[in-house]
Design an enzyme around this catalytic site. Structure first.
Site, short mmCIF file in Angstrom:
data_model
loop_
_atom_site.label_atom_id
_atom_site.label_comp_id
_atom_site.label_asym_id
_atom_site.label_seq_id
_atom_site.Cartn_x
_atom_site.Cartn_y
_atom_site.Cartn_z
CG ASP A 38 -4.70 78.00 7.66
OD1 ASP A 38 -4.80 77.57 6.88
OD2 ASP A 38 -4.56 77.18 8.88
CG ASP A 56 -1.23 73.48 9.65
OD1 ASP A 56 -2.53 73.06 8.46
OD2 ASP A 56 -0.76 72.88 9.83
CD GLU A 62 -5.07 69.73 8.88
OE1 GLU A 62 -4.64 70.36 9.39
OE2 GLU A 62 -5.46 69.67 7.22
CG HIS A 85 -5.62 73.67 1.38
ND1 HIS A 85 -5.72 73.60 2.86
CD2 HIS A 85 -3.74 73.46 1.78
CE1 HIS A 85 -4.98 73.52 3.63
NE2 HIS A 85 -3.72 73.30 3.19
CG ASP A 86 -4.04 69.77 2.64
OD1 ASP A 86 -4.19 70.28 4.01
OD2 ASP A 86 -3.16 70.10 2.23
O1 TEU Z 1 -2.21 69.61 6.78
C1 TEU Z 1 -1.72 68.36 7.11
C2 TEU Z 1 -2.02 67.02 6.46
O2 TEU Z 1 -2.02 66.02 7.25
C3 TEU Z 1 -1.87 66.87 5.01
O3 TEU Z 1 -0.71 68.16 4.26
C4 TEU Z 1 -1.95 65.43 4.62
O4 TEU Z 1 -0.66 65.35 5.69
C5 TEU Z 1 -1.63 66.24 3.80
O5 TEU Z 1 -1.83 66.43 2.37
C6 TEU Z 1 -2.08 63.51 3.08
O6 TEU Z 1 -1.17 63.73 1.97
C7 TEU Z 1 -2.14 70.76 7.04
C8 TEU Z 1 -1.88 71.70 6.03
O7 TEU Z 1 -3.74 71.43 5.87
C9 TEU Z 1 -1.60 71.53 5.36
O8 TEU Z 1 -1.10 72.00 3.88
C10 TEU Z 1 0.31 71.26 5.43
O9 TEU Z 1 0.97 70.69 4.40
C11 TEU Z 1 0.64 70.66 6.28
O10 TEU Z 1 -0.20 70.78 7.86
C12 TEU Z 1 1.20 70.95 7.32
O11 TEU Z 1 1.21 73.10 7.81
#
Ligand code: TEU
Ligand code: CA
Length: 545
Positions: A98, A200, A242, A316-317
């Site tokens: 990542d 990311d 992403e 994971h989000d």
């Molecule tokens: O996620 C980007 C991101 O925009 C998400 O966190 C999103 O804003 C949220 O989940 C939706 O409401 C990436 C990673 O996948 C995330 O785990 C990190 O927290 C974020 O970037 C910062 O690195």
């Protein structure tokens, strides 16, 4: 289209903190992952996307990196990540690391130096601006984790920019030194034999802060083309960006091989479709299948020949797929299988998130104190302070909070679901006694073996990988139906997205077709009648020509 090794690959995402804890400290680790490689080989996946394991104060569970070239002690050591790469390779599994380079941790040496003095050579690795005349932040830009995107630094009397937590300062990608440091670090990892990178929020590195342009800035694609040239381009690896803001047109810019940028991107239109325009994920809207089909058809057709789709329900989000789009109760197994079929028969690279292959569900902890995710906790505080009732915010967290995906992987029905002999860092989902990998492996009709079948089908079926996409029954409120075509080869895919049985009138051109049933209890030669009936959450897949 020139063929790539990853065109028929399937990726499995591991969130290391929650996957398997080998040393009993309650936190998943690299040794735990190595111990589960046989399980993943049995599933048949080709790559593991490993969420960050680098040194980090864990403000955002590792998405705040303090050393890109060392491993967080709670996850293990550099020797262990090298062992993971080698052990996975023995099983024909590659590792996607990542790459989190929109920002670092505020404990990264670059930031510590930058903060130590406005004259530091590292100062411009980050984005600093003077306050307004009244001392307030340079502008009203907001962090994705709540509050202002500007954090005041007493020592220098300046603000620094952070789009995520205030402990995740954004890197300044205008600075060539930042680009070179990142390219060198990427090559250091590529030289270890990794299979590529998940990148990311990569759409943010082209940001123009003073113009409040965050995504798809004019510098983004030149930066990616330079990154391609300076690091992964000459290597035969997979890169997935992403990009929350991508449209199909923009996605073609990232993934058209002629542009020499990335292999593919994650777009989120089918996710944000269920979010409230004003309150976002915290005020979920009901899933609209017809709208969902329209979005999928757009992406399948517009990325058809000069780009490549990623295919995913969760990560994971995001909340658990079976809770979000299926039925986590009475029809948990049926709906999880249907969701798998509906996604894996599309064109693109499927991503399976840990636990999705056994139908893990969302969780409902009684107290906000049981939750760990910085995003949920920040917005719980910000929104309840602004008057949103506790119960409303908890419903938002239950529906779309990120901890839904982060409860420990459920391996068996023993203490702590076999995840850890210690106290897990985040509470388990209490349904682990029924929903666990051991039970799945003991049941030939389990969701696990359904995923295994879909993954192996992808290896055998050229039409599944390269066939075009033709939407069927666009307006049907319950059924997601489509056809894939490659020369004479056809794949018909019917999915009942509902808890009600359905009688389908097929388009006349399909009546009387004979073919080989591939999924469901039609695994025989089958002749299509003009009417097809599907049980609740049943899929039907047939190959014919
Ligand atoms: O996620 C980007 C991101 O925009 C998400 O966190 C999103 O804003 C949220 O989940 C939706 O409401 C990436 C990673 O996948 C995330 O785990 C990190 O927290 C974020 O970037 C910062 O690195
Ligand atoms: Ca551990």
């Amino acid at each position: 289209m020139n063929k790539q090794w990853w065109h028929d690959a399937v990726v499995y995402q591991i969130y290391p903190r929650s996957f398997c804890d080998a040393n009993g400290d309650g936190i998943g680790d690299l040794a735990g992952i190595i111990g589960k490689l046989d399980y993943l080989q049995k599933l048949g996946i080709d790559l593991i996307w490993l969420s960050p394991v680098y040194k980090s104060p864990m403000d955002d569970n590792g998405y705040d990196i303090a050393d890109y070239q060392d491993i967080a002690a709670e996850f293990g050591t550099l020797a262990e990540i090298e062992r993971l790469i080698a052990e996975a390779a023995k099983r024909d599994i590659r590792i996607l690391m990542d790459l989190v380079v929109n920002h670092t941790s505020d404990e990264h040496p670059w930031f510590l130096a930058a903060k130590s003095s406005p004259n530091s050579p590292y100062r411009d690795y980050y984005i600093w601006r003077k306050p307004q005349a009244d001392g307030s932040p340079p502008d009203d830009q907001r962090s994705f984790f709540g509050g202002s995107a500007w954090e005041f630094d007493e020592a220098s009397g300046e603000y620094f920019f952070h789009l995520f937590s205030k402990r995740q300062p954004d890197l300044n990608w205008e600075n060539p030194a930042v680009q070179q440091e990142v390219h060198q670090m990427m090559n250091w990892w590529l030289d270890k034999g990794i299979g590529g990178f998940r990148m990311d929020v990569i759409d943010l590195i082209g940001k123009q802060v003073d113009d409040k342009i965050l995504t798809n800035g004019p510098r983004l694609h030149p930066l990616l083309q330079e990154m391609h040239r300076a690091s992964f381009g000459p290597r035969n690896v997979l890169t997935v960006g992403e990009t929350w803001s991508a449209t199909p047109q923009i996605a073609r810019m990232y993934s058209d091989p002629a542009r020499e940028e990335l292999s593919m991107v994650f777009q989120f239109e089918h996710v944000t479709q269920t979010w409230d325009p004003e309150h976002g994920k915290w005020k979920p809207r009901p899933f609209d299948l017809v709208e969902f089909k329209r979005i999928i058809a757009k992406w399948q057709t517009e990325l058809a020949d000069s780009g490549w789709n990623s295919l995913f329900w969760n990560n994971h989000d995001l909340p658990r797929a079976v809770s979000k789009y299926g039925d986590p109760g009475r029809f948990r197994v049926e709906s999880a299988k249907m969701l798998a079929t509906a996604l894996h028969c599309l064109k693109g690279t499927p991503y399976i998130y840990q636990g999705e292959e056994i139908g893990m569900t969302n969780v409902r902890f009684d107290s906000i104190d049981d939750y760990q995710d910085i995003e949920s906790l920040n917005f719980y505080r910000e929104r309840t302070d602004a008057g949103v009732p506790h119960v409303d915010m908890m419903e938002g967290i239950y529906a779309n909070g990120r901890d839904n995906a982060r409860t420990p992987m459920q391996w068996d029905d023993s203490f702590n679901a076999g995840f850890s002999d210690g106290t897990p860092w985040l509470k388990l989902n209490p349904n682990y006694r029924q929903v666990n990998a051991e039970a799945a492996l003991a049941d030939p009709d389990s969701i696990f073996f359904h995923y295994q079948r879909l993954i192996s089908l992808r290896k055998e079926s050229e039409v599944m990988v390269y066939g075009d996409y033709q939407q069927l029954l666009e307006e049907h409120p319950q059924v997601f139906a489509y056809q894939r075509r490659l020369g004479e080869q056809r794949l018909l895919v019917l999915n009942n997205f509902s808890a009600q049985p359905v009688e389908l009138d097929l388009p006349t051109e399909l009546t009387g077709i004979e073919g080989q049933g591939l999924i469901g209890n039609y695994s025989l030669r089958h002749r299509l009648d003009e009417r097809v009936s599907l049980a609740p959450y049943e899929s039907f897949v047939m190959a014919f020509s």
